[in-house]
Each structure stands twice: as C-alpha cells, then as structure tokens.
Design a protein around this motif. Structure first.
Motif, short mmCIF file in Angstrom:
data_model
loop_
_atom_site.label_atom_id
_atom_site.label_comp_id
_atom_site.label_asym_id
_atom_site.label_seq_id
_atom_site.Cartn_x
_atom_site.Cartn_y
_atom_site.Cartn_z
N ARG A 36 37.21 87.47 63.42
CA ARG A 36 38.01 86.61 64.30
C ARG A 36 38.62 87.42 65.44
N ARG A 46 36.54 76.46 61.27
CA ARG A 46 37.19 77.46 60.40
C ARG A 46 37.89 78.53 61.22
N GLY A 87 40.47 81.93 56.26
CA GLY A 87 40.49 83.36 56.01
C GLY A 87 41.46 83.72 54.89
P1 DGP Z 1 30.79 77.99 56.38
O1 DGP Z 1 29.76 78.68 57.22
O2 DGP Z 1 31.77 77.16 57.17
O3 DGP Z 1 30.19 77.23 55.22
O4 DGP Z 1 31.70 79.17 55.75
C1 DGP Z 1 31.13 80.11 54.94
C2 DGP Z 1 31.92 80.37 53.68
O5 DGP Z 1 32.81 81.46 53.89
C3 DGP Z 1 32.77 79.22 53.19
O6 DGP Z 1 32.63 79.13 51.76
C4 DGP Z 1 34.18 79.60 53.54
C5 DGP Z 1 34.14 81.10 53.54
N1 DGP Z 1 35.04 81.73 54.51
C6 DGP Z 1 35.17 81.41 55.81
N2 DGP Z 1 36.03 82.24 56.41
C7 DGP Z 1 36.45 83.09 55.46
C8 DGP Z 1 37.34 84.21 55.47
O7 DGP Z 1 37.91 84.58 56.48
N3 DGP Z 1 37.51 84.87 54.29
C9 DGP Z 1 36.86 84.49 53.15
N4 DGP Z 1 37.09 85.19 52.04
N5 DGP Z 1 36.01 83.46 53.11
C10 DGP Z 1 35.82 82.77 54.25
#
Ligand code: DGP
Ligand code: NA
Ligand code: NA
Length: 217
Positions: free
Chosen positions: A80, A101, A106
C-alpha cells in the motif's frame, strides 16, 4: 457535471469486505457509474499483485511460498505504501479513486491469525499515516450467505473459520476509528440492491464534497 462538484480534489473511496462479498463486482459497477457522469476515476486493488512486493504476496496467497506472518504483514503494508504518491497525485488532479481493499483488510486478515504477536494494534500500526479515505463502504456478509454463493475459493484465508474472525475484527476496528466515515452495507442483498446503496452513499459524498486539505491521517 464535474463543474458542479464543490471539492477541488477527487473523492477517495474504499470498498472493504469479506471474501465472496461481491466487492470486486461492486467496485466495477461504481466505477462505471462514476464514468457515466463524465468524471475522471481510477480503480485500484490491493494487494497490487504486479509490483515486486505484490508478486511475493501473490505467491503466498496461492500457497506457492511460505513466509512468516510478520514478514507477510509488513509486505502487504509496503504494497500500500508504495502506491501513496500515485494516489495523492491523482486525487489532487481531481480524479476520484475507488480502492478495492485497503489498510482495514490489512489489519484484520493478519490479526485473525492464531499468532500472539499479531494483535489488532500491532497490525494497524504500519498503515498509520496512509491517506485517509473520505468514505469506507463495508460489504458485510455472513459466512453462511457467502457459502450459499458457491463457497470460498482456493486461496489462503478463504476458509469459513478465518472469515468469521475477519468479520468480527472488521467491526472491532471500525468501532475504534471514530473519525472514519464507514457505511456498512448488507452484501447479502441482490447485486442491484447493493449497487443502489453504494450509489446513494457516493451521491451523498459528492454533494457534501471532499475537503481539499491534507489527506494524511
Ligand atoms: P482479494 O484479491 O481481494 O481476494 O484479496 C486477497 C486476499 O488477501 C483476501 O483473502 C484478503 C487478503 N488480504 C488483503 N489485504 C491483506 C493484507 O494487507 N494483509 C493480509 N494478511 N491479508 C490481506
Ligand atoms: Na479473495
Ligand atoms: Na493488501
């Protein structure tokens, strides 16, 4: 038209939600509607899996690489932070940014892990100072309703017990951020009804205008 918009900079809108909440579809529909008003917009999705940090994150999410929870947490945050200059530049240029997101995912996805180091406070800290959104739309869905949509995918975290914890932590985190404008949307409704609620929220924000001062928290 854009001339009627009282704000000088673009709006900074974040859409958050659980896996299977329809978040990505809703981001696309919102962008189409904003574009339909002849307004400049930009869509950003975190994690951005293209950058060097994003490639490590992608391999981790797909189960192709293992790293410590702490390492991954800081990489997601760095993913980010590396976008900040571009976000600030685009907002200043008057473009509205729709983010799929952000720091809220996060903090909560990491804090949901069974790791005593990863308290919600610890997880929130590396993201402090990121540009603060004008509006966060939280697409809320129970894991039962998510399961009715054909269940979760294959990636790490896409499991029911994890999603239940993530949902609780999202609510706890938002309750701790009283200065943040959060709108909870029932993502169990039809796609059209969810889109209508998001559009109402967008129009309210647009009529109120976003302040032009410094965005940093
Ligand atoms: P998506 O592409 O929106 O399906 O997100 C991918 C996966 O990663 C989803 O299960 C949420 C997770 N995620 C998104 N941002 C973060 C983060 O900053 N930290 C962690 N630990 N997981 C995250
Ligand atoms: Na996902
Ligand atoms: Na991320």
């Amino acid at each position: 038209t854009s001339n009627e918009n009282p704000s000088k900079r673009g709006h900074f809108i974040v859409i958050e939600g659980l896996d299977r909440s329809g978040k990505t579809t809703q981001c696309q529909m919102l962008c189409e509607d904003i574009g339909g008003l002849d307004k400049e917009f930009k869509y950003i999705k975190f994690p951005d899996r293209i950058t060097p940090t994003g490639q490590v994150i992608n391999a981790y999410l797909q189960g192709e690489a293992e790293h410590s929870d702490e390492t991954m947490h800081l990489l997601f945050s760095a993913n980010r932070w590396e976008a900040v200059q571009g976000i600030l530049r685009d907002l200043k240029a008057g473009h509205t940014i729709v983010v799929d997101r952000y720091a809220f995912s996060g903090a909560v996805y990491s804090a949901a892990k069974e790791n005593p180091h990863l308290s919600l406070e610890w997880c929130w800290n590396p993201d402090i100072g990121l540009p603060q959104p004008d509006l966060v739309l939280f697409l809320d869905i129970s894991s039962e309703d998510a399961a009715k949509r054909g269940g979760y995918g294959e990636e790490r975290y896409e499991k029911q017990d994890m999603q239940v914890k993530v949902r609780t932590l999202f609510k706890r985190l938002f309750a701790r951020l009283p200065n943040l404008s959060v709108k909870v949307i029932d993502a169990g409704l039809s796609m059209e009804d969810v889109a209508d609620q998001i559009w109402q929220a967008y129009k309210e924000l647009d009529e109120a205008g976003s302040p032009s001062e410094e965005l940093q928290v």
